[in-house]
Design a protein around this motif. Sequence first.
Motif, PDB file in Angstrom:
ATOM      1  N   GLU A 177     -23.534  -5.310  -1.422  1.00 35.81           N
ATOM      2  CA  GLU A 177     -23.915  -6.708  -1.247  1.00 35.81           C
ATOM      3  C   GLU A 177     -25.050  -6.887  -0.247  1.00 35.81           C
ATOM      4  N   GLY A 178     -25.785  -5.819   0.011  1.00 33.86           N
ATOM      5  CA  GLY A 178     -26.984  -5.940   0.828  1.00 33.86           C
ATOM      6  C   GLY A 178     -26.906  -5.307   2.192  1.00 33.86           C
ATOM      7  N   ARG A 179     -25.752  -4.759   2.582  1.00 31.27           N
ATOM      8  CA  ARG A 179     -25.576  -4.116   3.880  1.00 31.27           C
ATOM      9  C   ARG A 179     -25.623  -5.133   5.022  1.00 31.27           C
ATOM     10  N   ASN A 180     -25.457  -4.638   6.245  1.00 30.92           N
ATOM     11  CA  ASN A 180     -25.459  -5.495   7.435  1.00 30.92           C
ATOM     12  C   ASN A 180     -24.408  -6.597   7.302  1.00 30.92           C
ATOM     13  N   CYS A 181     -23.218  -6.225   6.817  1.00 31.60           N
ATOM     14  CA  CYS A 181     -22.148  -7.203   6.650  1.00 31.60           C
ATOM     15  C   CYS A 181     -20.818  -6.464   6.623  1.00 31.60           C
ATOM     16  N   TYR A 182     -19.733  -7.217   6.574  1.00 35.75           N
ATOM     17  CA  TYR A 182     -18.412  -6.625   6.446  1.00 35.75           C
ATOM     18  C   TYR A 182     -17.738  -7.209   5.211  1.00 35.75           C
ATOM     19  N   ARG A 183     -16.846  -6.432   4.614  1.00 33.17           N
ATOM     20  CA  ARG A 183     -16.115  -6.893   3.449  1.00 33.17           C
ATOM     21  C   ARG A 183     -14.673  -6.394   3.523  1.00 33.17           C
ATOM     22  N   PHE A 184     -13.732  -7.254   3.090  1.00 30.39           N
ATOM     23  CA  PHE A 184     -12.328  -6.862   3.004  1.00 30.39           C
ATOM     24  C   PHE A 184     -12.048  -6.258   1.632  1.00 30.39           C
ATOM     25  N   HIS A 185     -11.074  -5.386   1.604  1.00 32.20           N
ATOM     26  CA  HIS A 185     -10.652  -4.846   0.316  1.00 32.20           C
ATOM     27  C   HIS A 185      -9.927  -5.937  -0.479  1.00 32.20           C
ATOM     28  N   SER A 186     -10.103  -5.908  -1.810  1.00 34.54           N
ATOM     29  CA  SER A 186      -9.463  -6.897  -2.674  1.00 34.54           C
ATOM     30  C   SER A 186      -9.120  -6.252  -4.011  1.00 34.54           C
ATOM     31  N   ARG A 187      -8.278  -6.924  -4.769  1.00 30.78           N
ATOM     32  CA  ARG A 187      -7.923  -6.417  -6.101  1.00 30.78           C
ATOM     33  C   ARG A 187      -9.127  -6.382  -7.028  1.00 30.78           C
ATOM     34  N   ASP A 188     -10.007  -7.386  -6.911  1.00 30.13           N
ATOM     35  CA  ASP A 188     -11.193  -7.414  -7.748  1.00 30.13           C
ATOM     36  C   ASP A 188     -12.087  -6.218  -7.449  1.00 30.13           C
ATOM     37  N   LEU A 189     -12.161  -5.859  -6.154  1.00 30.78           N
ATOM     38  CA  LEU A 189     -12.947  -4.683  -5.778  1.00 30.78           C
ATOM     39  C   LEU A 189     -12.328  -3.435  -6.375  1.00 30.78           C
ATOM     40  N   ASP A 190     -11.008  -3.367  -6.360  1.00 27.77           N
ATOM     41  CA  ASP A 190     -10.325  -2.239  -6.995  1.00 27.77           C
ATOM     42  C   ASP A 190     -10.710  -2.118  -8.469  1.00 27.77           C
ATOM     43  N   ARG A 191     -10.697  -3.275  -9.154  1.00 33.52           N
ATOM     44  CA  ARG A 191     -11.025  -3.262 -10.573  1.00 33.52           C
ATOM     45  C   ARG A 191     -12.450  -2.768 -10.802  1.00 33.52           C
ATOM     46  N   GLN A 192     -13.383  -3.265  -9.985  1.00 32.16           N
ATOM     47  CA  GLN A 192     -14.782  -2.845 -10.138  1.00 32.16           C
ATOM     48  C   GLN A 192     -14.943  -1.347  -9.891  1.00 32.16           C
ATOM     49  N   VAL A 193     -14.276  -0.876  -8.863  1.00 31.00           N
ATOM     50  CA  VAL A 193     -14.410   0.540  -8.523  1.00 31.00           C
ATOM     51  C   VAL A 193     -13.787   1.417  -9.592  1.00 31.00           C
ATOM     52  N   ILE A 199       0.859  -1.192   0.000  1.00 29.74           N
ATOM     53  CA  ILE A 199       0.000   0.000   0.000  1.00 29.74           C
ATOM     54  C   ILE A 199       0.889   1.234   0.000  1.00 29.74           C
ATOM     55  N   SER A 200       0.547   2.206  -0.820  1.00 30.69           N
ATOM     56  CA  SER A 200       1.436   3.357  -1.007  1.00 30.69           C
ATOM     57  C   SER A 200       1.482   4.271   0.205  1.00 30.69           C
ATOM     58  N   GLY A 201       0.445   4.301   1.018  1.00 28.91           N
ATOM     59  CA  GLY A 201       0.457   5.195   2.170  1.00 28.91           C
ATOM     60  C   GLY A 201      -0.860   5.151   2.928  1.00 28.91           C
ATOM     61  N   PRO A 202      -0.965   5.906   4.033  1.00 32.20           N
ATOM     62  CA  PRO A 202      -2.180   5.909   4.849  1.00 32.20           C
ATOM     63  C   PRO A 202      -3.419   6.336   4.081  1.00 32.20           C
ATOM     64  N   GLU A 203      -3.265   7.353   3.203  1.00 31.24           N
ATOM     65  CA  GLU A 203      -4.431   7.806   2.439  1.00 31.24           C
ATOM     66  C   GLU A 203      -4.952   6.693   1.533  1.00 31.24           C
ATOM     67  N   ALA A 204      -4.027   5.953   0.911  1.00 33.60           N
ATOM     68  CA  ALA A 204      -4.436   4.841   0.054  1.00 33.60           C
ATOM     69  C   ALA A 204      -5.116   3.751   0.875  1.00 33.60           C
ATOM     70  N   MET A 205      -4.669   3.562   2.092  1.00 26.91           N
ATOM     71  CA  MET A 205      -5.295   2.554   2.961  1.00 26.91           C
ATOM     72  C   MET A 205      -6.726   2.964   3.317  1.00 26.91           C
ATOM     73  N   MET A 206      -6.940   4.259   3.562  1.00 25.49           N
ATOM     74  CA  MET A 206      -8.300   4.733   3.834  1.00 25.49           C
ATOM     75  C   MET A 206      -9.189   4.570   2.608  1.00 25.49           C
ATOM     76  N   VAL A 207      -8.632   4.800   1.435  1.00 25.12           N
ATOM     77  CA  VAL A 207      -9.400   4.598   0.204  1.00 25.12           C
ATOM     78  C   VAL A 207      -9.823   3.134   0.094  1.00 25.12           C
ATOM     79  N   GLN A 208      -8.902   2.224   0.421  1.00 26.35           N
ATOM     80  CA  GLN A 208      -9.241   0.803   0.354  1.00 26.35           C
ATOM     81  C   GLN A 208     -10.355   0.456   1.326  1.00 26.35           C
ATOM     82  N   ALA A 209     -10.277   0.988   2.554  1.00 25.30           N
ATOM     83  CA  ALA A 209     -11.325   0.722   3.532  1.00 25.30           C
ATOM     84  C   ALA A 209     -12.662   1.289   3.068  1.00 25.30           C
TER      85      ALA A 209
END
Length: 771
Positions: free
Chosen positions: A482-498, A462-472
């Motif tokens: 995905e419907g709320r009321n859940c938790y999700r980890f950041h992933s490369r696929d999520l990056d691609r979608q975003v 991760i390039s820095g704290p700001e990038a980490m906040m973007v991932q979160a």
Amino acid sequence: MGRQTEKTKFNNVAGDYATVIQNGLNAYLEKIVDLQAFFEASEQVTTTEFCLFTEKILAGYDSTMRLVWVRVTKTERTAFVQKQHDNGETNYRIRSWRADGLLPVSPVREEYYPILYTTIEGAKAGTYGTDLTSEPQRSNAIARARDNDTLAIAQDVVLLNPFVQNRSGFLAFLPVYRWGMRHDSVVERRRNILGVVVGVFRTSKVIDRVLDKATLPRNVDVYLFPANASADSAPVYMRQVPGSEVPKDPVSKASLMTLPYWASLPISAGDASWNLFVTPANGEFGSNMRAWLVSALILLVFGAVLAYLWASLRHALRLEGANTRILELAQTDILTSLANRRAFMKRLNMAFAASLRGAPAFAVLYLDVDDFKDVNDTLGHAMGDKLLKDVVARLKDIVREEDFVARFGGDELPFSPPISSIRPAATLAMRIGEALAKPFLIDGHKIAVTSSIGIAVFSREISGPEAMMVQADLALYGAKDEGRNCYRFHSRDLDRQVHERVRVADELRAAIETNELELYYQPQVELATGRVTGIEALVRWNHKTRGLLTPASFIPIAERTGMILALGNWIFDEACRQLRAWQAEGIAPPVLAINVSGVQLKSASDLESEIEECLDRWSINPGNIELELTESVLMEATQKHSVTLENLRRLGTKIAIDDFGTGYSSLKYLTTYPVNRLKLAQEFVFRVTVDYRNAAVVRAAIRLAHELGLDVIAEGVETEAQVRFLLGAGCEQAQGYYFSRPVRVDEITTILREGRVEPKTGTTRRFTSAA
């Protein structure tokens, strides 16, 4: 009479001495308050920052020594000492206090308050690491300061100095609590204490310094006793005029009270107090009247100067208090007392740098309360604020003391716990989700909410704290998608979608400005005659590289990114402009249907004003416009945006339920909000001739519409058999490929001129969206 005059003069002089000493002592103590404010306004104070700050506030007050005792628990001791070694203090140890200056390494205890910083460099090596709670007087004062959140004084103590033995003085303690943590009760103060800032005073040197700066008559002796001192106690400070007839040794309160003149005046500091005894020097007071008159004149001048100084001090204290408050506001969320974005990002930067140097990894959990805006909209912002406070209270019950919780605004609550692997982060997120899902009872209202959490785990990639906040943040939006009321980890696929989402949103914004968008129109016809009864406006995107795009490829992205508001405004304005052109030609349809997104409906005031302005701009009768909402959007609107719907109805526009039958099973909204027309979902219409259950649903929906006095139209009609079924079931209107695809404006204009549509017989298509 003369004796009485002398007594009055003496009492005045004694009172002046007490005032000068009290004010001088207050000035010293205010420096400790300044230091406390500095620590409370900072997430972490480095040695350099401490030295720079204290150098400024101690200018002219170098008789005191500033120290910071950082509270260290038994489990933190090893890491704390190692950290000091890493910072260059290789001889740092936590040591027990001893008056002789021989400081043994402290035995194992539950907690320690070791000296971490000092403003006297010469004493540094000899005092660093001294645990103040290993000496009873100091320990008791620390406990009082912590539990009462006040200035506490350890009186008449032996001061520790590696060079001078048996010095006496007093210590003033002020507590500093963990950033963003509550300390309203004793339990919270003990749990959230970070440490204490301390002023160390050598009594004789401090009072001598104060009196030396003052212009006072030198014809009295002064003595200072602790308030609870016995009659035969010796003073902790005395200042005698040379040649004084009072014996220098021994001196006690009892011996002073035998003199013809004496005065006892109170001096206070924090939770401690002293008695100042003043006696005449040389046996007589006022024997030299001329000297007294000179002294009286000096007193008058001094009084005026003192009044000016006091007023200046009060003004300075007010400014200091305001500055402290500004520092607090700069890094604290007022509603929840949590850290704000600025403070959190500072802490995140430090954690990130530490992990890069080999410290344990950590995670950022970004929490958002689902549908929090709806609580504000339905119950008011005051109730929303109370809910948010209760959410924070539950969150604090789950996270650990070392977890740093903040509020970014609204209902966004990021926090950063140490995490050794993905599993603890997931477990923590699950516990938080379960805790917040339990109903809240606030002022008699039972409020049920859920939470979505996005998680980003530290990685050297991760390039820095700001990038980490973007991932979160991206992971949080993934949880909501995905419907709320859940938790999700950041992933490369999520990056691609975003990234794809952001790219499309940027292109769509440019498309609106460069006229790449175009409206297509699909006719709505009377089944029995083919007469055009209305048309529906449908947007298309003439993409520069991807060709013609249907709404399914970009409307969901527009809704997620907020671009739907600008897009919706463009569609409505373009449709009204075209309707006005058809009206001028005399071929306008009775109704022009336009789809409305749920996102548009939530921005209620914008939607209402845009529609009204557009209708006025093109001189369109509101009755010629039909707003199409899906069942889910209408259901939410009747519960939370009923005023908006009522305003639109009052404006005169028609309301239709799009895709009827695919949303909520409850039909209560049909009675809650009277719509004008039901549009039967094409999923059911497509199979009415091959599936008896679909046929039954369609017949029931048509009967329901008739019972409620609503118009009904079938979507997705593609075969003659479907037309015959619908006519037999009582449905009079339809739209679909059997009559016409959505077509460009020139083609729909031709159809409007003809006034009717010839069915495209002999064509049967697989089911597909007409949008």
